[in-house]
Write an enzyme that holds these catalytic residues in place. Structure first.
Site, short mmCIF file in Angstrom:
data_model
loop_
_atom_site.label_atom_id
_atom_site.label_comp_id
_atom_site.label_asym_id
_atom_site.label_seq_id
_atom_site.Cartn_x
_atom_site.Cartn_y
_atom_site.Cartn_z
N ASP A 33 48.61 34.36 38.16
CA ASP A 33 48.57 35.64 38.91
C ASP A 33 49.97 35.74 39.59
OD1 ASP A 33 46.18 35.91 38.15
OD2 ASP A 33 45.19 35.72 40.07
N ALA A 34 50.43 34.66 40.15
CA ALA A 34 51.76 34.73 40.84
C ALA A 34 52.73 35.24 40.03
CB ALA A 34 52.18 33.54 41.35
N SER A 82 43.09 48.81 43.97
CA SER A 82 43.66 47.53 44.04
C SER A 82 44.06 47.06 45.52
CB SER A 82 44.60 47.38 43.07
OG SER A 82 44.85 45.84 43.00
N GLU A 116 37.71 38.37 54.46
CA GLU A 116 36.58 38.05 53.64
C GLU A 116 37.36 36.98 52.37
OE1 GLU A 116 35.40 41.63 52.01
OE2 GLU A 116 35.32 42.59 54.02
N LYS A 118 38.66 36.02 49.08
CA LYS A 118 38.81 36.96 47.77
C LYS A 118 38.36 36.23 46.59
CE LYS A 118 42.48 39.74 45.74
NZ LYS A 118 42.33 39.22 44.41
N LYS A 316 47.38 35.91 49.93
CA LYS A 316 46.90 35.13 48.54
C LYS A 316 47.34 33.57 49.27
CE LYS A 316 46.10 37.38 44.87
NZ LYS A 316 47.17 37.64 43.77
N CYS A 410 40.28 11.28 13.32
CA CYS A 410 39.82 10.86 14.37
C CYS A 410 40.74 9.74 14.97
CB CYS A 410 38.29 10.61 14.54
SG CYS A 410 37.81 10.12 16.16
S1 IVH Z 1 38.53 45.38 48.46
C1 IVH Z 1 40.21 49.24 48.02
N1 IVH Z 1 37.26 42.93 48.98
O1 IVH Z 1 40.31 41.81 44.60
C2 IVH Z 1 39.70 48.05 48.19
N2 IVH Z 1 38.51 43.06 46.86
O2 IVH Z 1 42.98 42.34 44.24
C3 IVH Z 1 39.28 47.38 47.03
N3 IVH Z 1 38.33 41.19 45.51
O3 IVH Z 1 39.84 44.85 42.63
C4 IVH Z 1 38.92 45.92 47.07
N4 IVH Z 1 37.36 39.91 46.97
O4 IVH Z 1 38.24 42.72 42.63
C5 IVH Z 1 38.24 43.67 48.17
N5 IVH Z 1 36.39 40.91 49.66
C6 IVH Z 1 37.16 41.56 48.71
C7 IVH Z 1 37.44 40.97 47.43
C8 IVH Z 1 37.97 41.79 46.75
C9 IVH Z 1 37.69 39.90 45.79
C10 IVH Z 1 39.23 41.52 44.22
C11 IVH Z 1 38.74 42.96 43.76
C12 IVH Z 1 39.79 43.80 43.92
C13 IVH Z 1 40.82 42.48 43.74
C14 IVH Z 1 42.21 43.37 44.31
#
Ligand code: IVH
Length: 695
Positions: A33-34, A82, A116, A118, A316, A410
């Site tokens: 991802d980075a 996103s 929260e 992620k 991140k 093997c």
């Molecule tokens: S909020 C408009 N909250 O991260 C806000 N996203 O990089 C939309 N994700 O598409 C997302 N945990 O798939 C939100 N607590 C969280 C999340 C979260 C994981 C994912 C999600 C999003 C992506 C964005």
């Protein structure tokens, strides 16, 4: 200069499009991802400097991959967006500063934010109309996703009906579908044993499991869901992010219990650190913490910049990846002879852990990445557990390097040929196997490890190292030997071996004695016969009741007795793959002999056999709708006690559907398939007639 910028932008867009496809459509990313973020950041920087290069098609203006075409498309009434990323405390401070400036908050005005974890899964939008789940869609490109309604209905965490009264007219609940690490590992083991593709990490595994054309497959996968956001709402039940999270929970959606309401940037950073430290202990992957402005009226005022909300930031964690050199590629032999290529690496620290081995999955994976000995590779600790090779650094390839040739034999002392088996569909499977079976000492050790493992004989104090030692010394060649070890110990003197003391030897023998009695289903499972996992072993045990009956059936099966085959075929959960595998296993006299010698050492307990007289014995039953006279669990227990198998979905194999109030799609399907349907009372009537329940 401008020309260069245009060229570089085009190059970056092509690369990003390529990686988007790998990530979103093929569930098979090749960069971290980075690294992906770095490509995006560079492109964004070019576009900022040369706005004339910015087009609506640029990946910076869109999210993710286009829908993959397998599923019907759904337009999101509110786009799925996103998040902007931040990596440092400065990034977080800048974010807070921007929010304050935008809202013109004076320094004394408190600013609350939720924090929260992620989750690293895939986002999903669930539409409820008057509290009933009507559709589910993936994010897709943010505006249009894939219709995965049939699949999300099979995810246990996702309620078919919202809890509580007076549900709003329309509610779109958004959140993350994910898989726990333990479930992912278990699934991969099963996939590998069945010769199917293994997934690179829990995220891909979740994505692959959700986007199955056959919802039954999704149903069998351990998918989870956490809610954290919403789309279209006909009315808003709360005024803050925090209260919305609580509302989601009340309405029956799982929310992350670790989330916290923070009152200062310091609290945000402390939370981030706390979560990062505890990360390895979580059973699911997270890649950061999401901060969101708590007040929803402020969120509305802040709005969006491009695809990212101005009111949120994904903070991140530093990437858990590094580059290092492949010194060798070795093959690891699994219990079923499956060969997993492992890259032996120059030790490197990845996310605080020294890594010197990384999986290369299988022959095709090596070929696709073209990993060679001597290559510099990027490695990642996927889900903090199994490090994997993500890709090579082409610029660092030594001259004269040769493509890796997957060994034809093997690595065990026998050097038996490696074969790639065919899948049920007749195609070449991904897994290479040593054809030596139990003649292969590596497989034998793996087998022994399986015998003593937790779900089989569960012998404490007999781990990999000890099994290997006992095997290498020739003291344990097969499972039966474990149970004669104590008797032979005066000659062996295990106490004298390194790693064994008097007390630990005594404990070990006590642990072995404690397992001399074993339920039939565990015994069958312990044999490690391909396609005979715990569920199948239980069905076989129930079906035959006693070990002699099971053994006799297998003897007949191996002798190609058609009747024995039919008998098995009629059993719940047993299909051709299992029957063929049992037949092949028991046709080998050394297997049969080994089973008999083990059976002679232990006491195999009878399985609880269903009453053959019960009206529902041997049937596969599906309960659907709301039951009035018993809970689902009670109904399930009752049916199982009477010898029926209970399934969650209706298929041709279903013998009976018991429909409670408001039964929906399952009832419809049963009718379509012509499966017998009974109402709850009629079902109770039916089982009351059976002798067992009367007692
Ligand atoms: S909020 C408009 N909250 O991260 C806000 N996203 O990089 C939309 N994700 O598409 C997302 N945990 O798939 C939100 N607590 C969280 C999340 C979260 C994981 C994912 C999600 C999003 C992506 C964005």
């Amino acid at each position: 200069m401008k020309h260069d910028a245009a060229g570089r932008a085009a190059q970056l867009r092509a690369q990003i499009a390529h990686h988007n496809r790998l990530y979103y459509e093929l569930d098979r990313p090749q960069i971290s991802d980075a690294d992906y973020d770095a490509l995006m950041d560079e492109l964004r920087a070019i576009e900022r400097e040369h706005p004339q290069l910015l087009t609506p098609e640029s990946p910076t203006q869109r999210v993710g991959g286009a829908p993959s075409g397998k599923f019907a498309k759904v337009r999101h009434s509110v786009p799925m967006l996103s998040l902007a990323n931040g990596f440092t405390a400065e990034d977080v401070a800048a974010f807070i500063e921007r929010v304050r400036r935008f809202l013109k908050l004076d320094a004394a005005e408190p600013l609350e934010l939720t924090a929260e974890p992620k989750i690293d899964g895939l986002s999903l939008s669930l539409r409820y109309e008057r509290g009933v789940l009507v559709s589910g869609a993936t994010r897709g490109d943010g505006t249009e996703g894939e219709d995965v309604t049939a699949n999300v209905q099979r995810v246990k965490d996702i309620p078919a009906k919202m809890h509580g009264r007076a549900a709003p007219e329309v509610c779109e609940i958004r959140g993350e579908v994910y898989m726990t690490r333990s479930a992912f590992l278990k699934l991969n083991e099963e996939q590998s044993a069945a010769g199917r593709t293994v997934f690179a990490n829990p995220r891909n595994s979740a994505a692959g499991s959700l986007r199955q054309l056959d919802p039954q497959v999704t149903a069998s996968r351990p998918l989870r869901f956490l809610a954290y956001a919403w789309g279209e709402m006909s009315e808003m039940p709360a005024a803050s992010q925090w209260d919305m999270l609580n509302w989601l929970k009340q309405r029956g959606f799982p929310t992350n219990p670790l989330s916290r309401l923070c009152h200062s940037p310091g609290e945000l950073l402390a939370f981030h650190q706390e979560i990062e430290l505890g990360r390895a202990r979580l059973d699911y992957d997270i890649d950061g913490v999401v901060y969101k402005v708590n007040r929803l009226d402020w969120q509305r005022r802040l709005g969006f910049v491009g695809r990212d909300p101005r009111w949120a930031l994904a903070h991140k964690f530093p990437a858990q990846k590094a580059t290092t050199v492949v010194n060798a590629i070795e093959l690891q032999v699994g219990r079923t002879g499956a060969l997993t290529p492992v890259a032996k690496l120059a030790p490197v620290t990845v996310g605080g852990v020294v890594v010197s081995n990384a999986t290369l999955h299988n022959e095709d994976y090596i070929r696709e990445l073209d990993v060679r000995i001597g290559d510099t590779v990027t490695v990642q600790r996927a889900g903090d557990v199994i490090p994997q090779v993500l890709g090579i650094v082409p610029q660092r390839r030594p001259r004269h390097s040769q493509p890796f040739e997957f060994p034809k034999t093997c690595p065990c002392p026998l050097g038996t040929p490696v074969v790639r088996e065919l899948t049920a569909a007749g195609r070449e499977g991904a897994v290479s196997r040593c054809s030596g079976e139990l003649a292969c000492p590596f497989q034998r050790v793996e087998h022994l490890r399986h015998y003593v493992s937790r779900r089989a004989f569960d012998i404490e104090g007999l781990g990999e190292e000890r099994i290997t030692l006992l095997f290498d010394r020739g003291w344990i060649a097969e499972p039966a030997d474990i149970f004669t070890l104590g008797r032979r110990n005066p000659a062996i003197q295990l106490e004298q071996q390194e790693g064994f003391g008097e007390l630990s030897v005594r404990n070990l023998f006590a642990a072995i004695e404690a397992r001399r009695s074993i339920p039939l289903e565990r015994f069958i499972y312990s044999l490690g016969i391909r396609h005979v996992g715990e569920t199948t072993a239980r069905s076989l045990a129930r079906g035959y009741g006693t070990f002699p009956a099971f053994r006799e059936a297998c003897r007949r099966l191996a002798g190609e007795d058609a009747e024995a085959r039919q008998e098995l075929d009629a059993m719940d959960q047993i299909g051709d793959a299992v029957i063929d595998s049992l037949s092949a296993y028991f046709s080998e006299s050394h297997n049969a002999g080994m089973v008999d010698r083990l059976a002679a050492q232990v006491r195999i307990l009878e399985a609880q056999r269903p009453a053959a007289e019960s009206a529902i014995a041997g049937k596969t039953i599906v309960f659907t709708g709301r039951l009035e006279r018993m809970t689902r669990d009670e109904a399930k227990a009752l049916a199982e006690r009477l010898g029926a198998a209970v399934s969650g979905s209706v298929s041709k194999r279903t013998s009976l559907v018991v429909a409670g109030a408001e039964a929906g799609s399952k009832l419809k399907k049963a009718r379509e398939l012509g499966v017998q349907v009974l109402e709850e009372d009629a079902f109770l009537e039916l089982v009351r007639e059976s002798p067992l329940e009367g007692k």
